[in-house]
Design an enzyme around this catalytic site. Structure first.
Site, PDB file in Angstrom:
ATOM      1  N   GLY A  68     -14.350  21.064   1.631  1.00 44.15           N
ATOM      2  CA  GLY A  68     -15.758  20.699   1.404  1.00 44.15           C
ATOM      3  C   GLY A  68     -16.641  20.925   2.608  1.00 44.15           C
ATOM      4  O   GLY A  68     -17.736  20.376   2.695  1.00 44.15           O
ATOM      5  N   LYS A 119     -30.149  24.716  11.135  1.00 46.40           N
ATOM      6  CA  LYS A 119     -30.054  23.441  11.875  1.00 46.40           C
ATOM      7  C   LYS A 119     -30.779  23.518  13.211  1.00 46.40           C
ATOM      8  O   LYS A 119     -31.421  22.547  13.634  1.00 46.40           O
ATOM      9  CB  LYS A 119     -28.580  23.077  12.069  1.00 46.40           C
TER      10      LYS A 119
HETATM   11  N1  HSE Z   1     -21.495  24.159   5.722  1.00 43.13           N
HETATM   12  C1  HSE Z   1     -21.943  23.225   6.673  1.00 43.13           C
HETATM   13  C2  HSE Z   1     -21.012  23.233   7.875  1.00 43.13           C
HETATM   14  C3  HSE Z   1     -21.983  21.865   6.042  1.00 43.13           C
HETATM   15  O1  HSE Z   1     -19.924  23.804   7.763  1.00 43.13           O
HETATM   16  O2  HSE Z   1     -21.372  22.731   8.927  1.00 43.13           O
HETATM   17  C4  HSE Z   1     -22.674  20.817   6.855  1.00 43.13           C
HETATM   18  O3  HSE Z   1     -24.005  21.126   7.069  1.00 43.13           O
END
Ligand code: HSE
Length: 339
Positions: free
Chosen positions: A205, A223
């Site tokens: 996940g 981000k």
């Molecule tokens: N896909 C993102 C990661 C999930 O691997 O950091 C969290 O933002």
């Protein structure tokens, strides 16, 4: 007050949150006086369920486990209708991330504010592309737009800056902000192939629905944009951030780095230089003595350069079902305390 929650998106994060709410129901009431019912859920795969008195969450989680559409309180509604017409007072926007247009998540947020509902989200689209506009829309109505889960999942970053570190001016933020790529690089160093490591990251996940966003650095770029705009008060566009992912890093590169007492990390960075903002995402070969070199697996870390404290670093989970589910809970509790 009993909070009425609508979940838009019931993938890993939505299910993680639902499990936390169920498991901690008594504790949340006892410790924080927090009472809730989940009145609506809408998901492209599982359909929409709505009950103004509260849904039967274990039954809906069981449907998803069986890979079948919601069987109880099912409605032929789309997510916008659920947002507008439900009696929810808070919408958790947990649909898929779209870092190009931000939709459908931006439309979900706007519809919630138009109909007087708070929004809590871990979706990077609205936060990276339309934070100011959405925050203004929320403020105008005395509502909250909370985004803790958009950076480093439930590890406090946004709330840390707005709470304990308020008063400090941040001139730079630099670190590992994508769990999937850090997990892949860690596993590859242990001998796993790139493909197997990515598959495992999806199973756990960590990865986005389309993992291209992770491995090409686009998730980290989103981000970095959020950190620049929300934490450092600049107005950066995603396209202002130079971006390179990890897809060109081979097993051989990793072995060579190891022989040199180094390790590859995908580093996101934003800094103010006079009037200029310089932001980037790129792999860097760090010496093992570097503090970020020891951050392994799906763990993330960011160092903020502040005027009053010097460097402040936070290390913690950056992705995951429960970890991101918790980010939503922490913002729900914030609304309970301050909403
Ligand atoms: N896909 C993102 C990661 C999930 O691997 O950091 C969290 O933002």
């Amino acid at each position: 007050m009993k909070h009425r929650i609508a979940l838009i998106g019931f993938g890993n994060v939505g299910q993680g949150l639902a499990e936390i709410l169920l498991n901690k129901e008594k504790e949340l009431k006892k410790e924080y006086g927090y009472e809730y019912s989940v009145v609506g859920i809408s998901d492209v795969a599982w359909g929409t369920a709505y009950n103004p008195d509260g849904l039967d969450i274990p039954s809906l989680l069981a449907d998803v486990k069986e890979k079948q559409k919601f069987s109880k309180d099912a409605k032929n509604w789309d997510s916008l209708k659920l947002i507008k017409e439900s009696n929810a007072n808070v919408v958790c926007e947990l649909a898929f991330t779209n870092l190009e247009t931000g939709d459908p998540a931006i439309s979900h947020c706007k519809a919630a504010f138009e109909t007087g509902k708070h929004v809590v989200t871990s979706n990077k689209g609205p936060a990276a592309l339309a934070y100011r506009e959405l925050k203004e829309a929320a403020d105008k109505k005395g509502l909250k737009f909370l985004i803790e889960g958009t950076v480093m999942s439930g590890t406090p970053v946004i709330n840390l800056m707005e709470g304990p570190l308020a008063g400090c001016t941040i001139s730079a933020a630099r670190g590992i902000v994508n769990g999937t790529t850090n997990y892949i690089l860690t596993q590859m160093e242990g001998g796993m192939s790139y493909g197997d490591a990515l598959k495992k990251a999806q199973e756990l996940g960590y990865a986005e629905a389309d993992p291209t966003g992770d491995v090409e650095g686009y998730d980290a770029r989103g981000k970095v944009t959020i950190l620049a705009n929300v934490v450092m008060g600049t107005s950066l566009k995603i396209s202002d951030v130079a971006c390179q992912g990890i897809t060109k890093i081979t097993q051989e590169d990793i072995a060579t780095a190891k022989a040199e007492n180094c390790r590859w990390k995908l580093i996101g960075s934003v800094k103010k230089e006079g009037e200029k903002i310089i932001a980037s995402v790129a792999p860097e070969k760090l010496p093992l003595t570097h503090p970020l070199a020891g951050v392994m697996g799906a763990t993330n870390a960011i160092t903020f350069s502040t005027d009053l404290l010097g460097d402040v670093s936070i290390v913690g989970p950056g992705a995951g079902r429960t970890q991101t589910g918790f980010s939503i809970l922490t913002d729900l509790l914030h609304i309970h305390r301050n909403g």
